[in-house]
Design an enzyme around this catalytic site. Structure first.
Site, PDB file in Angstrom:
ATOM      1  N   CYS A  94      87.699  -6.538  65.708  1.00  6.42           N
ATOM      2  CA  CYS A  94      88.629  -7.671  65.657  1.00  6.42           C
ATOM      3  C   CYS A  94      88.479  -8.569  66.871  1.00  6.42           C
ATOM      4  O   CYS A  94      88.645  -9.785  66.771  1.00  6.42           O
ATOM      5  CB  CYS A  94      90.065  -7.167  65.517  1.00  6.42           C
ATOM      6  SG  CYS A  94      90.640  -6.126  66.883  1.00  6.42           S
ATOM      7  N   HIS A 316      95.486  -4.701  68.204  1.00  8.42           N
ATOM      8  CA  HIS A 316      94.742  -5.482  67.221  1.00  8.42           C
ATOM      9  C   HIS A 316      94.826  -6.956  67.585  1.00  8.42           C
ATOM     10  O   HIS A 316      95.863  -7.441  68.034  1.00  8.42           O
ATOM     11  CB  HIS A 316      95.322  -5.245  65.817  1.00  8.42           C
ATOM     12  CG  HIS A 316      94.638  -6.029  64.748  1.00  8.42           C
ATOM     13  ND1 HIS A 316      93.292  -5.879  64.457  1.00  8.42           N
ATOM     14  CD2 HIS A 316      95.104  -6.994  63.885  1.00  8.42           C
ATOM     15  CE1 HIS A 316      92.969  -6.710  63.469  1.00  8.42           C
ATOM     16  NE2 HIS A 316      94.046  -7.385  63.108  1.00  8.42           N
TER      17      HIS A 316
END
Length: 335
Positions: A94, A316
């Site tokens: 990510c 994240h």
């Protein structure tokens, strides 16, 4: 599609990517929409004059590696038909995806790649155990530094190209700026200036700062060198009390600001809310003040770290990007 991305990834795309269509060394150079000879963006077989017809084999300090007038055309490039495209998370990727998404909406960079054609094989490998903050910041700087190195390789590399000429690459035009560190002696009033090239602006969050402007105020605030941290004045030839101030000497065309939210330890993230404007005037933080609105920036990309329990070692990354029509998109590769 996600299925297509997974197929490419499993087939080895994670190690290298290249355009299938190739050209032979004898084929004439393609011309882009601006009527300029196409460069292979650092391909060793490319002509030394691919980006600047006036350069000779030996690069001199006053030479331009990339014509600034062409950069201005790329900076004002306008093709609103483009739309964001999602990227598949291939496993803890990510941080790389959000960096690529933001770079994909950096107008002059996209204009160059689309108009001239990105034909160089590229690799993006990450090894080692790095916490989330360092991974993102390192990843962004890594990509920018690698693009800068590729630009310099076309003219012989960093060791061959003079420092002044290194400031005239396309990447330097896009992201490059100049920091100034000024120290003034309180005894003889002697002023010492030092300059440092910057590709991004990393600011810390101190005290009661709740906005980006307040963080920048802290970044450019005066610092007294005294006590155990006296300044060695060359004119006085002695350790004296002095005043030090950081400021921006030359503002970049594309400004990247990194808020230093992560500290040491396992739970070292500063999770307080920091507001930032959609339009930022960098004039008050310049060494000589702003000039006729030339240092005003409009926001087009934001990267956000989502965490649990303020932890810096996992989480994240998502991002928000604004397309060339002015529409904002939330991009999350976990969805």
């Amino acid at each position: 599609s996600a299925e297509c991305q997974r197929s490419d990834w499993n087939a080895g795309h994670k190690l290298k990517c290249k355009v299938v269509k190739t050209t032979t060394g004898s084929s004439p150079g393609r011309r882009d929409d601006l009527g300029l000879k196409a460069s292979l963006f650092g391909n060793g077989s490319a002509s030394k004059t691919a980006l600047s017809p006036k350069l000779s084999q030996i690069i001199k300090p006053g030479d331009l590696l990339f014509p600034y007038e062409t950069f201005v055309q790329y900076f004002n490039w306008d093709k609103p038909g483009l739309a964001p495209c999602g990227l598949t998370n291939c496993g803890n990727s990510c941080f790389a995806n959000v960096v690529l998404q933001c770079l994909s909406w950096t107008r002059p960079l996209v204009a160059y790649l689309l108009e001239r054609g990105h034909k160089r094989e590229c690799e993006f490998l990450v090894e080692g155990n790095v916490n989330a903050s360092h991974l993102l910041h390192w990843g962004l700087l890594f990509v920018i530094d690698m693009m800068q190195s590729v630009c310099l390789e076309e003219f012989g590399g960093e060791k061959v190209v003079p420092p002044r000429a290194q400031e005239t690459t396309l990447i330097q035009y896009i992201f490059g700026g100049l920091l100034q560190s000024q120290v003034q002696c309180t005894v003889c009033s002697n002023v010492s200036d030092q300059y440092e090239n910057m590709m991004d602006l990393t600011v810390e969050i101190h005290g009661d700062a709740v906005s980006l402007e307040e963080c920048l105020d802290q970044f450019t605030a005066k610092e007294w060198l005294q006590g155990d941290n006296l300044y060695k004045c060359d004119r006085c030839n002695d350790y004296v009390k002095a005043c030090k101030r950081l400021s921006i000497r030359s503002a970049p065309n594309i400004l990247t600001v990194a808020l230093k939210r992560f500290q040491g330890g396992r739970f070292g993230k500063l999770n307080k809310r920091i507001s930032f404007p959609e339009t930022l005037d960098l004039g008050p933080y310049m060494s000589c003040g702003g000039g006729e609105g030339s240092d005003v920036y409009k926001l087009y990309a934001v990267i956000v770290h989502l965490d649990m329990l303020n932890a810096s070692f996992f989480g994240h990354y998502i991002c928000y990007v604004k397309d060339f029509r002015g529409d904002w998109y939330r991009i999350d590769d976990s969805e």
